[in-house]
Design an enzyme around this catalytic site. Structure first.
Site, PDB file in Angstrom:
ATOM      1  N   ASP A   1       0.864  -1.180   0.000  1.00 31.07           N
ATOM      2  CA  ASP A   1       0.000   0.000   0.000  1.00 31.07           C
ATOM      3  C   ASP A   1       0.896   1.224   0.000  1.00 31.07           C
ATOM      4  OD1 ASP A   1      -2.387  -1.411   0.070  1.00 31.07           O
ATOM      5  OD2 ASP A   1      -2.450  -1.473   2.253  1.00 31.07           O
TER       6      ASP A   1
ATOM      7  N   ASP B   1     -13.599  -3.413  -1.621  1.00 32.25           N
ATOM      8  CA  ASP B   1     -13.482  -3.177  -0.182  1.00 32.25           C
ATOM      9  C   ASP B   1     -14.900  -3.211   0.384  1.00 32.25           C
ATOM     10  OD1 ASP B   1     -10.754  -2.700  -0.585  1.00 32.25           O
ATOM     11  OD2 ASP B   1     -11.082  -0.555  -0.865  1.00 32.25           O
TER      12      ASP B   1
END
Length: 251
Positions: free
Chosen positions: A11, A130
């Protein structure tokens, strides 16, 4: 028999690898180019590189960083963050990415999946989802998990597959960074509903959690970040343990 894949996730925010809990409280986890190189050498099957603030900041993924990472790895490499057009994907693939991951842009304009799949082939189109379980229902969230929707996880995953997604990367926001295990019930449901590979994300804390994602969750791949970044689990040790438990992995 298809082997199960182990995928470290990078990330990226402001050019650095970061990791948080439940999508917040981000901490620095190192240089993404160095980490990518280490993971390729240590037996990772693939890498995922997500520019997590690109959509929020309304900009494109940093191509220069993608190029540097691609130069250091010899394993499949997926890039996501701020991708919204054929030209975006074309640029990333030319910089060395093998696949792209689309998330918010696909929800906002589902036809994007059809367009990218038709142009580049579904083998390089990953739809990342998500989702958060709220009152028993899994709801899709956008923009790095910051924008809730009323869209059902399973319905959206099925639509994404039907439009040409080659894989689904499902991250449970409830489990993200907690190290309490993956969302195995939801993963098993996705695996039952779909015929494309499912990548499990969110909750890895022990070697046993990976085993459960593959046996209980029926996932095709398991993605993790902090347990790899901070050396809590070594990929070779993880794979050896999985193999001893009868799970097919590439050693």
């Amino acid at each position: 028999m298809f082997t199960k894949r182990i995928i470290p996730c990078l990330d990226i925010k402001n050019g650095r690898t970061v990791k948080g809990v439940n999508f917040v409280n981000l901490m620095d986890a190192g240089d993404p180019v160095e980490l990518a190189q280490q993971y390729a050498q240590k037996g990772a099957d693939e890498l995922v590189f997500l520019d997590i603030s690109a959509t929020q900041e309304a900009r494109k993924t940093t191509l220069e960083l993608v190029l540097h990472v691609a130069e250091q790895v010899n394993i499949p490499f997926t890039v996501g963050g701020g991708i919204g057009s054929i030209s975006d994907v074309d640029s990333l693939l030319k910089c060395g990415a093998d696949k792209v991951s689309i998330n918010s842009s696909a929800v906002k304009r589902p036809e994007l999946i059809n367009e990218l799949s038709a142009k580049f082939g579904n083998q390089c189109i990953v739809v990342a989802i998500d989702a958060k379980q709220i009152n028993g229902a899994w709801k899709v969230h956008l923009v790095g998990g910051s924008v809730p929707t009323n869209i059902d996880l399973f319905e959206w995953a099925k639509e994404a597959q039907d439009r040409g997604a080659g894989e689904i990367l499902f991250t449970s926001m409830n489990h993200d960074g907690t190290k309490n295990g993956f969302a195995n019930e939801a993963l098993a449901q996705l695996s039952k509903d779909l015929h494309i590979p499912i990548i499990a994300s969110g909750g890895a804390g022990t070697i046993g959690h990976f085993e459960e994602a593959f046996t209980e969750g029926k996932a095709d791949a398991a993605l993790a970040a902090s347990v790899f970044h901070y050396g809590e689990i070594e990929i070779k040790t993880l794979k050896q343990n999985l193999k001893e438990k009868g799970i097919a992995v590439r050693l």
